[in-house]
Design a protein around this motif. Structure first.
Motif: not given
Ligand SMILES: Cc1ncc(COP(=O)(O)O)c(C=O)c1O
Length: 366
Positions: A77, A170, A193, A201-202, A206
């Motif tokens: 990631y 998000h 997720c 969508y997140e 972040e």
């Protein structure tokens, strides 16, 4: 109980113990178990092989820092491994967060039909759980923000939520975060997720990267098919990672789990297969069940919340009984404030078809 008997801390006896999804049906039938949001595809064969090879070193303590696993997650990631903390399932991380940040007099907020562990973890830390009404089975950001006070130490948000399968975009998560004081920790639980296919969508990476009061939790129990190993991780601000590393057990993740987790992450094709399977069968089950006159909440997870008619003999308890007699186990969700609903995990094609056929029979459509 005599007044001299050992007493647990305040709050502990208010906990209704978590009741896991059932796994047995009467009559010794081999059950179709769709009660715990496990993947019907099982784990990656590479994860099973890695787990087996770890059997050669069971006499050794694991690497307490789970270095290889944190490095593999960080690579996948693009994260800082120092800010990843692994746990014995994400349940452990939820508990540790409550333990570290909530005490008597403090409050933790979660949405009305939110994952049950938030309430349990808060009570077991001596804090006060504060459930907030949802709108259309979705977390209501305005209602949550209106209830935040200086006592609010944690806000838990499962996104997507279990058992409703709903999510907030998000932009809404950002708005939630922006309305919180910097002293309140926002915990984004992204257990499902990997299944989500929505542009708005997140999972939370972040926000964790750019704020000092957001944590995201993840699990290997769902799409990776490693529920038996109990493996989860959290991405945290450095200060929160430091806190979790102080309170966790020094060897809270086993060596076979670390090995299997690393291998599971590497097998991207297996994860894609699971997503494709869900994309095929989640809409099919939802449409078929709706045709029978059973309501469904639109879901973006690997499970579906079904709403039964209130009529006697057609309600969720009767449906559950009917399905169990045919070897099918869904999840009763009365403990989530949804007494007339059942939650179904998306299964294999034959399992999905068997559920729809049994429900058709139950609703008198066959
Ligand atoms: C929203 C949510 N969070 C966390 C968990 C816990 O997962 P784990 O197996 O990693 O403890 C679950 C499991 O059902 C879940 O639904």
């Amino acid at each position: 109980m005599s007044s001299n008997a050992p007493q647990p801390q305040p709050g502990i006896l208010e906990i209704s113990p978590y009741v896991p999804g059932e796994s047995e049906v009467p009559g010794g039938l081999k059950p179709i178990k769709l009660s715990s949001n496990e993947t019907p595809l099982g784990p990656s064969p590479r994860a099973i092989a890695a787990y087996k090879s770890a059997a050669d070193s069971l006499d050794r303590y694991p690497d307490g820092a789970a270095t290889a696993l944190r490095a593999a997650i960080a690579r996948q990631y693009g994260l800082n491994p120092d800010r990843i903390v692994c746990g014995c399932g994400s349940d452990e991380l939820i508990n540790l967060l409550a333990h570290a940040y909530v005490g008597p007099g403090d409050e933790a907020i979660y949405s009305q039909h939110g994952f049950l562990m938030y309430k349990i973890a808060t009570l077991s830390s001596g804090g006060t759980p504060v459930p907030i009404d949802e709108k259309d089975y979705r977390a209501d950001v305005d209602a949550i923000l209106a209830r935040v006070t200086p006592k609010t130490k944690l806000v838990f948000l499962a996104n997507p939520n279990n058992p409703t399968g709903t999510y907030i975009p998000h932009g809404e998560v950002r708005r939630l975060h922006a309305g919180l004081p910097s002293s309140t920790l926002l915990v984004l639980d992204a257990a499902y997720c990997e299944y989500v296919r929505r542009n708005d969508y997140e999972a939370g990476l972040e926000l964790v990267a750019t704020t000092s009061n957001t944590v995201m939790t993840r699990t290997f129990s769902k799409i990776y098919g490693l529920a038996a190993l109990r493996l989860g991780w959290a991405y945290c601000p450095a200060a929160v990672a430091d806190v979790l590393n102080r309170v966790r057990g020094p060897f809270n993740v086993s060596a076979p789990s670390i090995a299997a987790g690393v291998a599971a992450l590497e097998d991207k094709a297996h994860v894609e297969k699971a997503v494709a399977h869900n994309d095929r069968w989640l809409p099919w089950v939802a449409a078929e069940v709706e045709k029978l006159g059973i309501g469904v909440t639109p879901s973006i997870g690997n499970f579906l919340l079904m709403h039964f008619p209130p009529a006697k003999g057609k309600d969720a308890a009767s449906a559950d009984e009917h399905l169990k007699a045919r070897g099918i186990i869904l999840r009763r969700v009365a403990a989530y404030g949804l007494p007339n609903c059942l939650r179904m995990t998306i299964g294999t094609e034959p399992d999905n078809r068997a559920v729809v056929a049994a429900l058709a029979e139950f609703m008198g459509r066959k």
